[in-house]
Design a protein around this motif. Sequence first.
Motif, short mmCIF file in Angstrom:
data_model
loop_
_atom_site.label_atom_id
_atom_site.label_comp_id
_atom_site.label_asym_id
_atom_site.label_seq_id
_atom_site.Cartn_x
_atom_site.Cartn_y
_atom_site.Cartn_z
N HIS A 65 41.81 48.73 42.20
CA HIS A 65 42.80 48.55 41.20
C HIS A 65 42.22 48.85 39.63
N VAL A 66 41.21 49.92 39.61
CA VAL A 66 40.66 50.18 38.42
C VAL A 66 41.11 51.40 38.12
N SER A 67 41.34 51.70 36.80
CA SER A 67 42.11 52.89 36.29
C SER A 67 40.96 53.78 35.73
N GLU A 68 41.09 55.13 35.61
CA GLU A 68 40.23 55.89 35.19
C GLU A 68 39.80 55.58 33.44
N ALA A 69 40.84 55.19 32.84
CA ALA A 69 40.74 54.73 31.51
C ALA A 69 39.78 53.62 31.43
N GLU A 70 39.68 52.75 32.34
CA GLU A 70 38.74 51.63 32.22
C GLU A 70 37.45 51.87 32.40
N LEU A 77 38.77 53.77 43.38
CA LEU A 77 39.70 53.53 42.43
C LEU A 77 40.98 52.56 42.82
N ARG A 78 41.59 53.24 43.67
CA ARG A 78 43.08 52.68 44.20
C ARG A 78 42.69 51.39 44.78
N ARG A 85 39.27 41.79 40.73
CA ARG A 85 39.98 41.97 39.67
C ARG A 85 40.59 40.71 39.02
#
Length: 193
Positions: free
Chosen positions: A130-135, A126-127, A47
Amino acid sequence: MTEIDLQEGSIMWNEFGLTWGDAGRVVLSAVGLYALVLLLIRFMGQRTMANLSSFDLAAAVALGAVVGRAILGYTPTLVAGALGLVTLLVLQALTGQLRRFPGGLAAVNNRAYLLMAGSEIVVSNLRRTHVSEAEITARLRVAGIRSRKEVACVIFESTGEISVLRAGFPIEPEFLANVKGAELIPASYLAVP
């Protein structure tokens, strides 16, 4: 030539050139900072450099300025800049050659991670990335996905990009090689070897 002419020539060289000590310092600084940047990107994850927003771009420019100043030190001359640039380009070429070998590739590149297996989100990855569900939702929209049922899998690539593979066509095993969590993809989405 008189002694005054030699002194003037020496002053001119110092204005536009480098001493051997300064040249060595520029090369060592470039090598050290290049290695540090690679390590930071490796440990902070993909990221760090993927899909730069305007804020990320501003931060990257500022970081580049700090690294550049640290490489050149108190000798920001044309020759020092050229030497620093050549050193960084040689290091980049060597790193590219290192990627040709499996051990080198693993040392330099981060792994790809499975973010969605079918319609299910892999929260632990995801954790880790460092990716969010929104992304993920945004990336699904960009890929033309209208329902989670259309998704075979979503992968966070070693480059920091997010790939979406659609359901409907079996995924061949080589497309999932080295993807952490690939075993979570339902068998109905996979090609039979």
